[in-house]
Enzyme design. Structure first.
Site, PDB file in Angstrom:
ATOM      1  N   GLY A  14       0.732  -1.230  -0.292  1.00  0.00           N
ATOM      2  CA  GLY A  14       0.084   0.450   0.313  1.00  0.00           C
ATOM      3  C   GLY A  14       0.430   1.596  -0.186  1.00  0.00           C
ATOM      4  O   GLY A  14       0.817   2.241   0.576  1.00  0.00           O
ATOM      5  N   ALA A  15       1.655   1.171  -0.635  1.00  0.00           N
ATOM      6  CA  ALA A  15       3.103   1.954  -0.534  1.00  0.00           C
ATOM      7  C   ALA A  15       2.353   3.656  -1.563  1.00  0.00           C
ATOM      8  O   ALA A  15       3.656   4.140  -1.747  1.00  0.00           O
ATOM      9  CB  ALA A  15       4.702   1.847  -1.318  1.00  0.00           C
ATOM     10  N   ARG A  17       0.125   5.716  -1.825  1.00  0.00           N
ATOM     11  CA  ARG A  17       0.154   7.074  -1.341  1.00  0.00           C
ATOM     12  C   ARG A  17      -0.674   6.825   0.315  1.00  0.00           C
ATOM     13  O   ARG A  17       0.415   5.815   0.801  1.00  0.00           O
ATOM     14  CB  ARG A  17      -1.093   7.438  -1.598  1.00  0.00           C
ATOM     15  CG  ARG A  17      -2.980   6.829  -1.478  1.00  0.00           C
ATOM     16  CD  ARG A  17      -3.386   7.141  -1.975  1.00  0.00           C
ATOM     17  NE  ARG A  17      -4.881   5.906  -2.072  1.00  0.00           N
ATOM     18  CZ  ARG A  17      -6.173   6.456  -2.124  1.00  0.00           C
ATOM     19  NH1 ARG A  17      -6.676   7.291  -2.681  1.00  0.00           N
ATOM     20  NH2 ARG A  17      -7.146   5.119  -1.816  1.00  0.00           N
ATOM     21  N   ASP A  64      -1.452  -7.488  -6.387  1.00  0.00           N
ATOM     22  CA  ASP A  64      -3.064  -7.863  -5.664  1.00  0.00           C
ATOM     23  C   ASP A  64      -2.501  -8.681  -3.565  1.00  0.00           C
ATOM     24  O   ASP A  64      -2.484  -9.786  -4.492  1.00  0.00           O
ATOM     25  CB  ASP A  64      -3.632  -8.169  -5.552  1.00  0.00           C
ATOM     26  CG  ASP A  64      -5.309  -7.701  -5.163  1.00  0.00           C
ATOM     27  OD1 ASP A  64      -4.857  -7.858  -3.582  1.00  0.00           O
ATOM     28  OD2 ASP A  64      -5.889  -8.756  -5.797  1.00  0.00           O
ATOM     29  N   ASN A  91       0.610  -2.812   5.335  1.00  0.00           N
ATOM     30  CA  ASN A  91       0.210  -1.935   5.432  1.00  0.00           C
ATOM     31  C   ASN A  91      -1.052  -1.360   4.665  1.00  0.00           C
ATOM     32  O   ASN A  91      -1.604  -0.558   5.113  1.00  0.00           O
ATOM     33  CB  ASN A  91       1.242  -0.104   4.802  1.00  0.00           C
ATOM     34  CG  ASN A  91       0.029   0.574   5.103  1.00  0.00           C
ATOM     35  OD1 ASN A  91      -0.194   1.196   6.175  1.00  0.00           O
ATOM     36  ND2 ASN A  91       0.018   1.575   3.596  1.00  0.00           N
ATOM     37  N   SER A 143      -4.989   0.506  12.995  1.00  0.00           N
ATOM     38  CA  SER A 143      -6.003   1.193  13.390  1.00  0.00           C
ATOM     39  C   SER A 143      -6.649   1.478  14.560  1.00  0.00           C
ATOM     40  O   SER A 143      -7.034   0.932  15.242  1.00  0.00           O
ATOM     41  CB  SER A 143      -7.258   1.172  12.269  1.00  0.00           C
ATOM     42  OG  SER A 143      -7.816   3.045  12.638  1.00  0.00           O
ATOM     43  N   TYR A 157     -14.406  -2.364   8.187  1.00  0.00           N
ATOM     44  CA  TYR A 157     -13.301  -1.794   8.603  1.00  0.00           C
ATOM     45  C   TYR A 157     -12.926  -2.028   9.743  1.00  0.00           C
ATOM     46  O   TYR A 157     -11.441  -2.300  10.065  1.00  0.00           O
ATOM     47  CB  TYR A 157     -13.165  -0.339   8.165  1.00  0.00           C
ATOM     48  CG  TYR A 157     -11.566   0.127   8.033  1.00  0.00           C
ATOM     49  CD1 TYR A 157     -10.547   0.387   7.348  1.00  0.00           C
ATOM     50  CD2 TYR A 157     -11.566   0.879   9.457  1.00  0.00           C
ATOM     51  CE1 TYR A 157      -9.544   1.111   7.512  1.00  0.00           C
ATOM     52  CE2 TYR A 157     -10.160   1.490   9.810  1.00  0.00           C
ATOM     53  CZ  TYR A 157      -9.624   1.320   8.690  1.00  0.00           C
ATOM     54  OH  TYR A 157      -8.005   1.876   8.823  1.00  0.00           O
ATOM     55  N   LYS A 161      -9.651  -4.685  11.222  1.00  0.00           N
ATOM     56  CA  LYS A 161      -8.499  -4.276  11.582  1.00  0.00           C
ATOM     57  C   LYS A 161      -8.407  -4.775  13.182  1.00  0.00           C
ATOM     58  O   LYS A 161      -7.144  -4.448  13.949  1.00  0.00           O
ATOM     59  CB  LYS A 161      -8.677  -2.570  12.335  1.00  0.00           C
ATOM     60  CG  LYS A 161      -8.659  -2.259  10.673  1.00  0.00           C
ATOM     61  CD  LYS A 161      -6.666  -1.863  10.435  1.00  0.00           C
ATOM     62  CE  LYS A 161      -6.886  -1.222   9.083  1.00  0.00           C
ATOM     63  NZ  LYS A 161      -5.599  -1.805   8.558  1.00  0.00           N
ATOM     64  N   ILE A 190      -4.798  10.683  10.667  1.00  0.00           N
ATOM     65  CA  ILE A 190      -3.829  10.676  10.089  1.00  0.00           C
ATOM     66  C   ILE A 190      -4.208  12.161   8.756  1.00  0.00           C
ATOM     67  O   ILE A 190      -4.827  11.921   7.956  1.00  0.00           O
ATOM     68  CB  ILE A 190      -2.994   9.819  10.022  1.00  0.00           C
ATOM     69  CG1 ILE A 190      -2.570   9.173  10.708  1.00  0.00           C
ATOM     70  CG2 ILE A 190      -1.735  10.544   8.952  1.00  0.00           C
ATOM     71  CD1 ILE A 190      -1.872   9.544  12.085  1.00  0.00           C
TER      72      ILE A 190
END
Length: 257
Positions: A14-15, A17, A64, A91, A143, A157, A161, A190
C-alpha cells in the site's frame, strides 16, 4: 543512538499514497532498500522515484496482496531485486464506507480480503526470507477504529483492524523462535491526501476532538514503524502502539474544554 538499518530490505505494501508512502519514504531515508508495492505500477512509481531522488534505493512491484499469487510475487520480487527480505510493513488497506443496512456480503468480503487476509498472505509469503535473516521484523498497520473506537459506515473496516491485532498476538508466539518480531501501529486521524480533499472545516472539527489539537502526520506513523523494525526493539513482539495525539483518552468532549 539507534543502530542503523542501512542496507536492509523492506517491503511496504500500500505504498502508493498516504501512510504507506510515508513509511516507504522514511525507510528510504534510513538507508533501507525499499520495495514499494501496490496493485498498479502507476500507484507506486512516484514513491520509488521520490526515494531515489533523495539518494535512496527503491524498486516496485505491482501485485494484489489479497491473493496468494500476488503475495508470492511480491516476496519473489524483493528477493530478486535485493537478495532477501529483512522487514515487512503490511500496510495495504481499504476503507470504503457502507452502513449496515446497505452493506453487502461482497462489501464485507472485499474489505476483509484486503485488510486482514492480505496481512496474513503477505506475512506467509515473506516468512521463508524473514526466517533466513534470524532477525526478521514485521510491522502491521492497524487502526484505532475497530480495536478501540467505532465509526458509522466502517463496521467491516473496524472488524478487519481488530482482527489484525488478534493475528499479530498469535503470530508473535509462533514466529519468536525464528527471531522474528511482529507488532502493530494503530493510527488515529492522520492527515493524508484523501483527508485534505474533505476541506479545512472538516479537518478543523476533527482536530478539535484531539487533545493535541492537530491531526497526525504520516511521518508520525512511519517513525513508529521504523522503531519496531530496529534492533533496539528486538525484545518487543505481539504489541500494538496507539499513535493518535491522545484522541481516545477523553471520556467526552467536555474533558477537552
Amino acid at each position: 543512538m539507534f543502530a542503523p538499518l542501512a542496507g536492509r530490505t523492506v517491503i511496504v505494501t500500500g505504498a502508493g499514497r498516504g501512510i504507506g508512502k510515508g513509511i516507504a519514504l522514511r525507510f528510504g531515508r534510513a538507508g533501507c532498500r525499499v520495495l514499494a508495492v501496490a496493485r498498479s505500477e502507476a500507484e507506486i512509481s512516484g514513491t520509488a522515484a521520490a526515494i531515489r531522488a533523495a539518494g535512496g534505493t527503491a524498486a516496485t512491484c505491482a501485485a494484489d496482496i489479497a491473493t496468494p499469487e500476488g503475495a508470492r510475487a511480491m516476496a519473489a520480487a524483493a528477493s530478486a531485486a535485493f537478495g532477501g527480505i529483512d522487514i515487512l510493513c503490511a500496510n495495504a488497506g481499504i476503507f470504503p464506507a457502507a452502513r449496515l443496512e446497505v452493506m453487502t456480503a461482497e462489501d464485507f468480503d472485499q474489505v476483509m480480503g484486503v485488510n486482514l487476509r492480505g496481512t496474513f498472505l503477505s506475512v506467509s509469503a515473506c516468512l521463508p526470507a524473514l526466517k533466513a535473516t534470524g532477525r526478521g521484523r514485521i510491522v502491521v498497520t492497524s487502526s484505532i477504529t475497530g480495536p478501540i473506537t467505532g465509526y458509522p459506515g466502517w463496521a467491516h473496516y473496524g472488524a478487519s483492524k481488530a482482527g489484525q491485532l488478534g493475528f499479530v498476538r498469535t503470530a508473535a508466539i509462533e514466529l519468536a523462535p525464528a527471531g522474528i518480531t511482529i507488532n502493530a501501529v494503530m493510527p488515529g486521524n492522520i492527515r493524508t491526501e484523501g483527508l485534505d480533499g474533505l476541506g479545512a472545516d472538516y479537518t478543523a472539527a476533527m482536530a478539535a476532538s484531539i487533545p493535541m489539537k492537530r491531526l497526525g502526520s504520516v511521518e508520525d506513523i512511519a517513525n513508529a514503524a521504523l522503531f519496531f523494525a530496529s534492533d533496539e526493539a528486538g525484545y518487543i513482539t505481539g504489541q500494538s502502539l496507539v499513535i493518535d495525539g491522545g484522541q481516545v483518552l477523553p471520556e467526552s468532549l467536555a474533558a477537552l474544554e
